[in-house]
Design an enzyme around this catalytic site. Structure first.
Site, PDB file in Angstrom:
ATOM      1  N   GLU A 220       0.818  -1.216   0.000  1.00  0.00           N
ATOM      2  CA  GLU A 220       0.000   0.000   0.000  1.00  0.00           C
ATOM      3  C   GLU A 220       0.852   1.267   0.000  1.00  0.00           C
ATOM      4  OE1 GLU A 220      -3.057   0.275  -0.796  1.00  0.00           O
ATOM      5  OE2 GLU A 220      -3.365  -1.881  -0.867  1.00  0.00           O
TER       6      GLU A 220
ATOM      7  N   TYR B 123      -6.908   6.944   3.327  1.00  0.00           N
ATOM      8  CA  TYR B 123      -6.984   5.945   2.276  1.00  0.00           C
ATOM      9  C   TYR B 123      -6.135   4.708   2.626  1.00  0.00           C
ATOM     10  CZ  TYR B 123      -5.840   3.303  -1.779  1.00  0.00           C
ATOM     11  OH  TYR B 123      -5.626   2.251  -2.603  1.00  0.00           O
TER      12      TYR B 123
ATOM     13  N   ASP C 254      -9.544   6.130  -3.038  1.00  0.00           N
ATOM     14  CA  ASP C 254      -8.454   6.861  -3.709  1.00  0.00           C
ATOM     15  C   ASP C 254      -9.001   7.508  -4.983  1.00  0.00           C
ATOM     16  OD1 ASP C 254      -8.820   4.766  -5.447  1.00  0.00           O
ATOM     17  OD2 ASP C 254      -6.719   4.164  -5.534  1.00  0.00           O
TER      18      ASP C 254
HETATM   19  N1  ADE Z   1      -3.891   0.516  -5.422  1.00  0.00           N
HETATM   20  C1  ADE Z   1      -3.797   0.708  -4.107  1.00  0.00           C
HETATM   21  N2  ADE Z   1      -3.977  -0.422  -3.433  1.00  0.00           N
HETATM   22  C2  ADE Z   1      -4.181  -1.380  -4.345  1.00  0.00           C
HETATM   23  C3  ADE Z   1      -4.410  -2.776  -4.294  1.00  0.00           C
HETATM   24  N3  ADE Z   1      -4.437  -3.389  -3.129  1.00  0.00           N
HETATM   25  N4  ADE Z   1      -4.589  -3.442  -5.448  1.00  0.00           N
HETATM   26  C4  ADE Z   1      -4.523  -2.774  -6.615  1.00  0.00           C
HETATM   27  N5  ADE Z   1      -4.303  -1.489  -6.735  1.00  0.00           N
HETATM   28  C5  ADE Z   1      -4.128  -0.785  -5.618  1.00  0.00           C
END
Ligand code: ADE
Length: 351
Positions: free
Chosen positions: A39, A122, A140
């Site tokens: 993340e 987020y 997001d």
């Molecule tokens: N963008 C942020 N977290 C994500 C996730 N777990 N899978 C795909 N895109 C992401």
């Protein structure tokens, strides 16, 4: 009570995700640490860009303690080219707090996650839901786009009260026991179908209830206030090579690309004569200098417009305040941001 207009999206979205989710490494073997790392890497960065970094990072720093104890230069080298280097430092600070305050266990609490460095609503929501199954939204930019289109909302998604309202709407419809999948399904739809500019509505499991699609306005949403223009900075970058080594400087601790390494530079576009004078000022006298083609690098708030100067010597008698690094040392040791890449290649690709 007013019916939640988003409620009908939950089941079809989850069903679509089950059939269409990309197989991504952080989805295959999830653990709180792996989710934390993914993340942070995915903040403002596309999945495709993160993929080559993720496995390598976990191999080098396999757990929270290894990350907390890592040498900063090793950490930055693992992040080299991924950008937004403050994330790497915050990730390490967060790991240190987890080891010191939580006995090395990433806290299974949205509020506690939110108090860690580099974690906003987020990321806290993403980790809480994906790693611990807690029912928190993770909204997001991708998700804001999806929701704005479903509701045909023209509200400015850059406005924090609009974002909060979206989060509250999502919070109410998170399916029990499926928070992580549900949040990732929304992100996935935004990243693969409900694309900016050109949504693939024909492939969308929610098109039949999407107000934006119905009204033919999906592509024009969301509404986002224009960002202020990026400041352009002009620079001359020096590729100084002596005895097979390249001159490097460590960037200052504060500000852009803090603590990373860079090539020597001067403000503005120098003429070859001015460049020669600058090099002489550093205490070096080049036999020959050669201009290199211009290039630019775009950061979030700034743009570097660069031109380059290559100067070479066969021998080096004094360091003149630079660190002179071999190709191998650069590959293995010095974190150098992508902004320098095209000039760096004049050294690295040189036989
Ligand atoms: N963008 C942020 N977290 C994500 C996730 N777990 N899978 C795909 N895109 C992401």
């Amino acid at each position: 009570m007013q019916k939640n207009a988003l409620q009908p999206i939950a089941s079809p979205l989850l069903r679509w995700y089950e059939a269409n989710a990309r197989r991504l490494p952080w989805r295959e073997f999830p653990s709180p640490y792996r989710t934390l790392v993914s993340e942070f890497m995915l903040q403002q960065t596309r999945v495709e860009a993160v993929l080559p970094y993720y496995g390598r990072f976990l191999e080098a720093l396999p757990d929270i303690r290894a990350l907390a104890e890592a040498d900063e230069q090793v950490l930055l080298k693992l992040w080299e080219g991924l950008g937004y280097y403050g994330r790497a430092r915050n990730l390490q600070k967060a790991a240190r707090m987890v080891t010191e305050d939580f006995g090395g266990e990433i806290p299974a609490s949205y509020e506690a996650l939110l108090r860690l460095p580099g974690i906003g609503p987020y990321t806290a929501g993403a980790i809480a839901s994906i790693a611990f199954g807690l029912p928190h939204p993770a909204v997001d930019g991708n998700v804001l786009r999806v929701l704005s289109r479903i509701k045909a909302s023209k509200k400015d998604v850059g406005n924090s009260s609009v974002r909060r309202a979206m989060e509250q709407g999502i919070q109410k419809i998170i399916p029990e026991g499926r928070a992580g999948d549900f949040n990732q399904a929304l992100m996935e739809l935004g990243a693969t179908v409900c694309l900016p500019g050109e949504p693939k509505c024909g492939a969308c499991p929610l098109a039949y209830l999407c107000k934006g699609y119905e009204k033919g306005v999906a592509a024009s949403l969301p509404v986002k206030q224009k960002k202020p223009e990026r400041k352009a900075v002009e620079k001359t970058i020096f590729v100084l090579i002596a005895d097979g080594r390249l001159a490097l400087l460590r960037r200052p601790e504060g500000g852009l690309l803090a603590g990373l390494w860079g090539l020597p530079s001067a403000e503005g576009f120098l003429t070859p004569k001015e460049a020669k004078e600058k090099i002489a000022h550093w205490g070096l006298s080049p036999a020959e200098i050669r201009p290199l083609p211009p290039t630019k690098h775009i950061f979030t708030h700034m743009e570097w417009r660069m031109t380059g100067i290559l100067a070479q010597w066969n021998t080096l008698s004094k360091d003149c305040g630079f660190t002179w690094a071999s190709k191998k040392e650069i590959k293995n040791g010095y974190p150098l941001p992508s902004a320098y890449r095209s000039y760096l290649n004049h050294f690295l690709s040189d036989r």
